[in-house]
Design a protein around this motif. Sequence first.
Motif, PDB file in Angstrom:
ATOM      1  N   THR A   9       0.816  -1.218   0.000  1.00 30.80           N
ATOM      2  CA  THR A   9       0.000   0.000   0.000  1.00 30.80           C
ATOM      3  C   THR A   9       0.847   1.265   0.000  1.00 30.80           C
ATOM      4  OG1 THR A   9      -0.140   0.068   2.420  1.00 30.80           O
ATOM      5  CG2 THR A   9      -1.806  -1.236   1.254  1.00 30.80           C
ATOM      6  N   GLY A  10       2.157   1.105   0.031  1.00 38.11           N
ATOM      7  CA  GLY A  10       3.063   2.251   0.000  1.00 38.11           C
ATOM      8  C   GLY A  10       4.496   1.760  -0.099  1.00 38.11           C
ATOM      9  N   THR A  11       5.420   2.683  -0.197  1.00 36.14           N
ATOM     10  CA  THR A  11       6.828   2.307  -0.299  1.00 36.14           C
ATOM     11  C   THR A  11       7.380   1.926   1.072  1.00 36.14           C
ATOM     12  OG1 THR A  11       7.494   4.628  -0.034  1.00 36.14           O
ATOM     13  CG2 THR A  11       7.187   3.816  -2.282  1.00 36.14           C
ATOM     14  N   ASN A  12       8.354   1.030   1.064  1.00 33.53           N
ATOM     15  CA  ASN A  12       9.046   0.601   2.274  1.00 33.53           C
ATOM     16  C   ASN A  12       8.076   0.208   3.387  1.00 33.53           C
ATOM     17  OD1 ASN A  12      11.252   0.058   3.948  1.00 33.53           O
ATOM     18  ND2 ASN A  12      11.287   2.153   4.758  1.00 33.53           N
ATOM     19  N   PRO A  13       7.216  -0.773   3.167  1.00 31.26           N
ATOM     20  CA  PRO A  13       6.231  -1.151   4.193  1.00 31.26           C
ATOM     21  C   PRO A  13       6.895  -1.622   5.482  1.00 31.26           C
ATOM     22  CG  PRO A  13       6.321  -2.788   2.435  1.00 31.26           C
ATOM     23  CD  PRO A  13       7.116  -1.621   1.966  1.00 31.26           C
ATOM     24  N   GLY A  22      -9.378 -19.952   1.609  1.00 28.05           N
ATOM     25  CA  GLY A  22     -10.117 -21.145   1.989  1.00 28.05           C
ATOM     26  C   GLY A  22      -9.919 -22.294   1.009  1.00 28.05           C
ATOM     27  N   LEU A  23     -10.565 -23.405   1.292  1.00 28.82           N
ATOM     28  CA  LEU A  23     -10.449 -24.623   0.494  1.00 28.82           C
ATOM     29  C   LEU A  23     -10.857 -24.383  -0.955  1.00 28.82           C
ATOM     30  CD1 LEU A  23     -10.102 -27.759   0.397  1.00 28.82           C
ATOM     31  CD2 LEU A  23     -12.524 -27.912   0.971  1.00 28.82           C
ATOM     32  N   GLY A  24      -9.994 -24.803  -1.880  1.00 30.38           N
ATOM     33  CA  GLY A  24     -10.310 -24.738  -3.296  1.00 30.38           C
ATOM     34  C   GLY A  24     -10.092 -23.390  -3.946  1.00 30.38           C
ATOM     35  N   ALA A  25      -9.776 -22.372  -3.154  1.00 28.22           N
ATOM     36  CA  ALA A  25      -9.495 -21.042  -3.710  1.00 28.22           C
ATOM     37  C   ALA A  25      -7.978 -20.916  -3.912  1.00 28.22           C
ATOM     38  CB  ALA A  25     -10.028 -19.969  -2.770  1.00 28.22           C
ATOM     39  N   ASP A  26      -7.503 -19.687  -4.078  1.00 28.89           N
ATOM     40  CA  ASP A  26      -6.056 -19.450  -4.127  1.00 28.89           C
ATOM     41  C   ASP A  26      -5.793 -18.040  -3.624  1.00 28.89           C
ATOM     42  OD1 ASP A  26      -6.567 -17.669  -6.228  1.00 28.89           O
ATOM     43  OD2 ASP A  26      -5.890 -19.035  -7.784  1.00 28.89           O
ATOM     44  N   GLY A  27      -4.555 -17.606  -3.727  1.00 26.54           N
ATOM     45  CA  GLY A  27      -4.180 -16.316  -3.171  1.00 26.54           C
ATOM     46  C   GLY A  27      -4.894 -15.130  -3.774  1.00 26.54           C
ATOM     47  N   ASN A  28      -5.477 -15.313  -4.961  1.00 18.56           N
ATOM     48  CA  ASN A  28      -6.206 -14.214  -5.593  1.00 18.56           C
ATOM     49  C   ASN A  28      -7.515 -13.898  -4.876  1.00 18.56           C
ATOM     50  OD1 ASN A  28      -4.677 -13.607  -8.214  1.00 18.56           O
ATOM     51  ND2 ASN A  28      -4.909 -15.830  -8.328  1.00 18.56           N
ATOM     52  N   ASP A  29      -7.994 -14.807  -4.042  1.00 15.27           N
ATOM     53  CA  ASP A  29      -9.343 -14.718  -3.493  1.00 15.27           C
ATOM     54  C   ASP A  29      -9.568 -13.452  -2.679  1.00 15.27           C
ATOM     55  OD1 ASP A  29     -11.886 -15.872  -3.382  1.00 15.27           O
ATOM     56  OD2 ASP A  29     -11.497 -16.821  -1.455  1.00 15.27           O
ATOM     57  N   PHE A  30      -8.590 -13.090  -1.839  1.00 13.88           N
ATOM     58  CA  PHE A  30      -8.788 -11.955  -0.941  1.00 13.88           C
ATOM     59  C   PHE A  30      -8.013 -10.699  -1.352  1.00 13.88           C
ATOM     60  CE2 PHE A  30     -10.510 -15.263   1.739  1.00 13.88           C
ATOM     61  CZ  PHE A  30     -11.561 -14.618   2.358  1.00 13.88           C
ATOM     62  N   ALA A  31      -7.211 -10.791  -2.394  1.00 14.89           N
ATOM     63  CA  ALA A  31      -6.460  -9.608  -2.827  1.00 14.89           C
ATOM     64  C   ALA A  31      -7.358  -8.414  -3.144  1.00 14.89           C
ATOM     65  CB  ALA A  31      -5.585  -9.962  -4.035  1.00 14.89           C
ATOM     66  N   PRO A  32      -8.559  -8.604  -3.747  1.00  8.43           N
ATOM     67  CA  PRO A  32      -9.404  -7.439  -4.047  1.00  8.43           C
ATOM     68  C   PRO A  32      -9.927  -6.704  -2.813  1.00  8.43           C
ATOM     69  CG  PRO A  32     -10.023  -9.328  -5.407  1.00  8.43           C
ATOM     70  CD  PRO A  32      -9.094  -9.843  -4.353  1.00  8.43           C
ATOM     71  N   ILE A  33      -9.821  -7.309  -1.629  1.00  5.58           N
ATOM     72  CA  ILE A  33     -10.329  -6.661  -0.417  1.00  5.58           C
ATOM     73  C   ILE A  33      -9.415  -5.541   0.058  1.00  5.58           C
ATOM     74  CG2 ILE A  33     -10.577  -7.131   2.085  1.00  5.58           C
ATOM     75  CD1 ILE A  33     -12.116  -9.602   1.408  1.00  5.58           C
ATOM     76  N   VAL A  34      -8.154  -5.557  -0.371  1.00  5.21           N
ATOM     77  CA  VAL A  34      -7.176  -4.597   0.160  1.00  5.21           C
ATOM     78  C   VAL A  34      -7.653  -3.143   0.046  1.00  5.21           C
ATOM     79  CG1 VAL A  34      -4.843  -3.668  -0.118  1.00  5.21           C
ATOM     80  CG2 VAL A  34      -5.212  -6.141  -0.114  1.00  5.21           C
ATOM     81  N   PRO A  35      -8.103  -2.668  -1.123  1.00  6.37           N
ATOM     82  CA  PRO A  35      -8.536  -1.265  -1.195  1.00  6.37           C
ATOM     83  C   PRO A  35      -9.730  -0.954  -0.284  1.00  6.37           C
ATOM     84  CG  PRO A  35      -8.213  -2.185  -3.384  1.00  6.37           C
ATOM     85  CD  PRO A  35      -8.181  -3.335  -2.431  1.00  6.37           C
ATOM     86  N   GLU A  36     -10.591  -1.942  -0.072  1.00  3.01           N
ATOM     87  CA  GLU A  36     -11.753  -1.745   0.787  1.00  3.01           C
ATOM     88  C   GLU A  36     -11.358  -1.694   2.265  1.00  3.01           C
ATOM     89  OE1 GLU A  36     -16.020  -3.986   1.775  1.00  3.01           O
ATOM     90  OE2 GLU A  36     -14.711  -4.752   0.190  1.00  3.01           O
ATOM     91  N   LEU A  37     -10.335  -2.447   2.618  1.00  2.00           N
ATOM     92  CA  LEU A  37      -9.922  -2.565   4.018  1.00  2.00           C
ATOM     93  C   LEU A  37      -9.018  -1.431   4.470  1.00  2.00           C
ATOM     94  CD1 LEU A  37      -9.608  -4.293   6.658  1.00  2.00           C
ATOM     95  CD2 LEU A  37      -7.698  -5.444   5.491  1.00  2.00           C
ATOM     96  N   VAL A  38      -8.054  -1.070   3.634  1.00  2.87           N
ATOM     97  CA  VAL A  38      -6.984  -0.156   4.049  1.00  2.87           C
ATOM     98  C   VAL A  38      -7.493   1.279   4.137  1.00  2.87           C
ATOM     99  CG1 VAL A  38      -4.769   0.818   3.324  1.00  2.87           C
ATOM    100  CG2 VAL A  38      -5.160  -1.643   3.161  1.00  2.87           C
ATOM    101  N   ARG A  39      -7.022   1.978   5.163  1.00  2.69           N
ATOM    102  CA  ARG A  39      -7.384   3.380   5.376  1.00  2.69           C
ATOM    103  C   ARG A  39      -6.209   4.294   5.047  1.00  2.69           C
ATOM    104  NH1 ARG A  39     -11.054   2.115  10.833  1.00  2.69           N
ATOM    105  NH2 ARG A  39     -12.365   0.593   9.705  1.00  2.69           N
ATOM    106  N   LYS A  40      -6.531   5.492   4.560  1.00  6.02           N
ATOM    107  CA  LYS A  40      -5.509   6.379   3.995  1.00  6.02           C
ATOM    108  C   LYS A  40      -4.417   6.741   4.982  1.00  6.02           C
ATOM    109  CE  LYS A  40      -8.518   8.486   0.506  1.00  6.02           C
ATOM    110  NZ  LYS A  40      -9.132   9.758  -0.001  1.00  6.02           N
ATOM    111  N   HIS A  41      -4.758   6.850   6.265  1.00  3.68           N
ATOM    112  CA  HIS A  41      -3.760   7.294   7.245  1.00  3.68           C
ATOM    113  C   HIS A  41      -2.907   6.164   7.802  1.00  3.68           C
ATOM    114  CE1 HIS A  41      -7.387   6.181   9.514  1.00  3.68           C
ATOM    115  NE2 HIS A  41      -6.567   5.840  10.495  1.00  3.68           N
ATOM    116  N   TRP A  42      -3.147   4.931   7.368  1.00 10.07           N
ATOM    117  CA  TRP A  42      -2.353   3.805   7.857  1.00 10.07           C
ATOM    118  C   TRP A  42      -0.933   3.853   7.290  1.00 10.07           C
ATOM    119  CZ3 TRP A  42      -5.829  -1.207   7.376  1.00 10.07           C
ATOM    120  CH2 TRP A  42      -6.873  -1.116   8.310  1.00 10.07           C
ATOM    121  N   PRO A  43       0.021   3.308   8.016  1.00  8.89           N
ATOM    122  CA  PRO A  43       1.362   3.159   7.446  1.00  8.89           C
ATOM    123  C   PRO A  43       1.335   2.161   6.296  1.00  8.89           C
ATOM    124  CG  PRO A  43       1.192   1.946   9.509  1.00  8.89           C
ATOM    125  CD  PRO A  43      -0.073   2.742   9.377  1.00  8.89           C
TER     126      PRO A  43
END
Length: 221
Positions: A9-13, A22-43
């Motif tokens: 979400t930024g440089t030098n995290p 979960g079962l039968g999914a892969d790493g792509n499953d939750f990647a789209p949640i990042v913009p919804e979860l992360v807040r602008k003031h977070w490191p």
Amino acid sequence: MLETIERETGTNPQWAVIWLHGLGADGNDFAPIVPELVRKHWPAIRFVFPHAPVRAVTINGGARMRAWYDIVGMDLASRADTAGVDESIQQVNALIEREAARGIPAERILVAGFSQGGAVTLSLGLRRSQPLAGLVAMSTYLPDPGNAAGRLAAGANAQPVFFAHGSGDQVVPLALGEQSMQALRDLGFAVQSHRYPMAHQVCGEEIRDLGDWIEQRLATA
């Protein structure tokens, strides 16, 4: 080392979240949640989404799919394949060590998991003698809770837990989740529990609540 998808979400995290699908999914499953979860003031945070290995799953007729362990039965005591859980714990610990090598220590790493991934997250948390910043358990359960005390590492219960479950979950019934929450509390974990009117899934309210909980972890570091 497991194959992973990464989102920063930024440089030098200085923080990392390792998120197990979960079962039968892969790493792509939750990647789209990042913009919804992360807040602008977070490191800056590095999100790591690993792909589970492909293996045969007994409860699905031996079909091969991405799975953190074999599911061998429906009851809580025998549901998870112990050897598979142990293997997955080792693989996730290797990802944690890789983050440490990249400058993010355990106390700034969160491990999250949905369903099967959550079961691995909780099992890993029990055994962490070097506590993580927190554990996120979504629509999941603690494997073999009756023997959990024997697996508890010294200081592991210092890790806070966010535990969310759907009241209409027919894959991992709410009762299993509630038993697991109580087992963790009995072991001394601080569990923040949430129940939502949903099935075996994730909802917007849950992501907002998780964001609030992560914000607390960031603020108290």
